[in-house]
Enzyme design. Structure first.
Site, PDB file in Angstrom:
ATOM      1  N   LYS A  29       0.839  -1.200   0.000  1.00 33.61           N
ATOM      2  CA  LYS A  29       0.000   0.000   0.000  1.00 33.61           C
ATOM      3  C   LYS A  29       0.879   1.258   0.000  1.00 33.61           C
ATOM      4  CE  LYS A  29      -3.342  -2.508   2.884  1.00 33.61           C
ATOM      5  NZ  LYS A  29      -4.280  -2.385   4.032  1.00 33.61           N
ATOM      6  N   TYR A  69     -12.021  -2.863  -2.349  1.00 34.94           N
ATOM      7  CA  TYR A  69     -12.475  -3.088  -0.966  1.00 34.94           C
ATOM      8  C   TYR A  69     -13.998  -3.193  -0.854  1.00 34.94           C
ATOM      9  CZ  TYR A  69      -7.871  -2.518   1.269  1.00 34.94           C
ATOM     10  OH  TYR A  69      -6.579  -2.690   1.706  1.00 34.94           O
ATOM     11  N   PHE A  77     -14.743   2.642   8.469  1.00 37.51           N
ATOM     12  CA  PHE A  77     -13.444   3.130   7.973  1.00 37.51           C
ATOM     13  C   PHE A  77     -13.312   3.032   6.454  1.00 37.51           C
ATOM     14  CE2 PHE A  77     -13.038  -1.304   9.399  1.00 37.51           C
ATOM     15  CZ  PHE A  77     -12.574  -1.931   8.241  1.00 37.51           C
ATOM     16  N   ARG A 105      -0.757 -14.856   3.800  1.00 41.12           N
ATOM     17  CA  ARG A 105      -1.418 -14.191   4.936  1.00 41.12           C
ATOM     18  C   ARG A 105      -0.595 -14.363   6.221  1.00 41.12           C
ATOM     19  NH1 ARG A 105      -6.066 -10.951   4.414  1.00 41.12           N
ATOM     20  NH2 ARG A 105      -6.864 -11.852   6.347  1.00 41.12           N
ATOM     21  N   ASN A 132      -1.130  -0.386   7.693  1.00 45.46           N
ATOM     22  CA  ASN A 132      -0.531  -1.717   7.886  1.00 45.46           C
ATOM     23  C   ASN A 132       0.206  -2.244   6.653  1.00 45.46           C
ATOM     24  OD1 ASN A 132      -2.699  -2.443   6.350  1.00 45.46           O
ATOM     25  ND2 ASN A 132      -3.704  -3.713   7.897  1.00 45.46           N
ATOM     26  N   HIS A 135      -1.407  -5.609   1.555  1.00 44.07           N
ATOM     27  CA  HIS A 135      -2.662  -6.347   1.379  1.00 44.07           C
ATOM     28  C   HIS A 135      -2.350  -7.730   0.816  1.00 44.07           C
ATOM     29  CE1 HIS A 135      -6.723  -7.398   0.073  1.00 44.07           C
ATOM     30  NE2 HIS A 135      -6.139  -7.863  -1.026  1.00 44.07           N
ATOM     31  N   GLU A 146      -9.371 -10.507  -7.282  1.00 43.16           N
ATOM     32  CA  GLU A 146      -8.425  -9.391  -7.141  1.00 43.16           C
ATOM     33  C   GLU A 146      -7.376  -9.408  -8.256  1.00 43.16           C
ATOM     34  OE1 GLU A 146      -9.066  -8.958  -2.305  1.00 43.16           O
ATOM     35  OE2 GLU A 146      -7.154  -9.732  -3.027  1.00 43.16           O
TER      36      GLU A 146
HETATM   37  P1  ADP Z   1      -6.803  -7.567   5.914  1.00 39.41           P
HETATM   38  O1  ADP Z   1      -6.130  -6.464   5.134  1.00 39.41           O
HETATM   39  O2  ADP Z   1      -5.890  -8.111   6.994  1.00 39.41           O
HETATM   40  O3  ADP Z   1      -7.377  -8.646   5.038  1.00 39.41           O
HETATM   41  P2  ADP Z   1      -9.515  -6.519   6.309  1.00 39.41           P
HETATM   42  O4  ADP Z   1      -9.897  -7.093   4.989  1.00 39.41           O
HETATM   43  O5  ADP Z   1     -10.383  -6.791   7.484  1.00 39.41           O
HETATM   44  O6  ADP Z   1      -8.021  -6.928   6.731  1.00 39.41           O
HETATM   45  O7  ADP Z   1      -9.419  -4.942   6.191  1.00 39.41           O
HETATM   46  C1  ADP Z   1      -8.850  -4.346   5.050  1.00 39.41           C
HETATM   47  C2  ADP Z   1      -8.011  -3.173   5.466  1.00 39.41           C
HETATM   48  O8  ADP Z   1      -8.838  -2.193   6.068  1.00 39.41           O
HETATM   49  C3  ADP Z   1      -6.958  -3.479   6.529  1.00 39.41           C
HETATM   50  O9  ADP Z   1      -5.773  -4.025   5.992  1.00 39.41           O
HETATM   51  C4  ADP Z   1      -6.734  -2.104   7.123  1.00 39.41           C
HETATM   52  O10 ADP Z   1      -5.850  -1.348   6.313  1.00 39.41           O
HETATM   53  C5  ADP Z   1      -8.109  -1.487   7.047  1.00 39.41           C
HETATM   54  N1  ADP Z   1      -8.801  -1.605   8.329  1.00 39.41           N
HETATM   55  C6  ADP Z   1      -9.327  -2.727   8.875  1.00 39.41           C
HETATM   56  N2  ADP Z   1      -9.867  -2.479  10.075  1.00 39.41           N
HETATM   57  C7  ADP Z   1      -9.683  -1.141  10.292  1.00 39.41           C
HETATM   58  C8  ADP Z   1     -10.026  -0.253  11.338  1.00 39.41           C
HETATM   59  N3  ADP Z   1     -10.665  -0.683  12.415  1.00 39.41           N
HETATM   60  N4  ADP Z   1      -9.674   1.039  11.200  1.00 39.41           N
HETATM   61  C9  ADP Z   1      -9.031   1.488  10.125  1.00 39.41           C
HETATM   62  N5  ADP Z   1      -8.684   0.696   9.076  1.00 39.41           N
HETATM   63  C10 ADP Z   1      -9.001  -0.588   9.171  1.00 39.41           C
END
Ligand code: ADP
Length: 169
Positions: A29, A69, A77, A105, A132, A135, A146
């Site tokens: 990202k 997304y 969010f 993962r 974080n 992805h 995707e």
């Molecule tokens: P992952 O990326 O681990 O598969 P998710 O699909 O649940 O996780 O969420 C997608 C992305 O949304 C996360 O990687 C993170 O960047 C963002 N995200 C998830 N939960 C939150 C939150 N509570 N607040 C802000 N951003 C969030």
């Protein structure tokens, strides 16, 4: 059985392996790109023994981020997340290998870097959930969707990686 030249058996074996191979979509990202973590992250997938089959640096539009997304559109969010993903360059990749979706993962770590184990990408390199850095597809169907969203079929490069026969034996 009919004796075939060794080279033919080798090709057959490679084809069998290729059929078992799974692919996943991985993206660094904008925070990971801006922080100079591209090489660090690619290196972890590469050293594991996974095979890179596609890569490009792109700035996704907000609409594109919303498509990527779409599963999260009801989450509070969502809007901030899509603004963030479209705020700068993203390094989009496709990695191939046995179990690469699930193991990818694992390499990435838990969504919230505070809960990611040390040794994982997010555990070692990130602090908060909204930044974080990476992805990774969470299942076979999402991986397919995707990859199709981010790449045209001709952007997936077909080649023989000589390392693969040492990775798989
Ligand atoms: P992952 O990326 O681990 O598969 P998710 O699909 O649940 O996780 O969420 C997608 C992305 O949304 C996360 O990687 C993170 O960047 C963002 N995200 C998830 N939960 C939150 C939150 N509570 N607040 C802000 N951003 C969030």
């Amino acid at each position: 059985a009919l004796a075939l030249p060794a080279a033919v058996y080798m090709i057959q074996e490679q084809e069998v392996h290729a059929a078992e191979m799974e692919r996943t979509f991985i993206a660094i990202k904008p925070d990971g790109v801006q922080r100079g973590l591209i090489a660090e992250i690619i290196s972890r997938f590469e050293r594991k023994g996974f095979k890179l089959v596609a890569v490009k640096l792109v700035v996704p539009s907000k609409e594109f981020a919303q498509k990527h997304y779409h599963d999260l559109k009801e989450r509070p969010f969502f809007n901030g997340l899509c603004d963030f993903l479209s705020s700068g360059p993203v390094l989009a990749m496709v990695w191939e290998g046995e179990g690469v979706i699930k193991y990818g993962r694992k390499l990435i770590g838990a969504t919230d870097p505070q809960k990611s184990e040390p040794g994982t990408i997010r555990g070692d390199l990130a602090v908060v959930v909204g930044r974080n850095i990476i992805h990774g597809s969470d299942g076979l169907e999402t991986a397919k969707d995707e990859i199709n969203l981010w790449f045209k079929p001709e952007e997936l490069v077909s080649y023989t990686s000589n390392a693969q026969k040492w990775v798989y034996g």
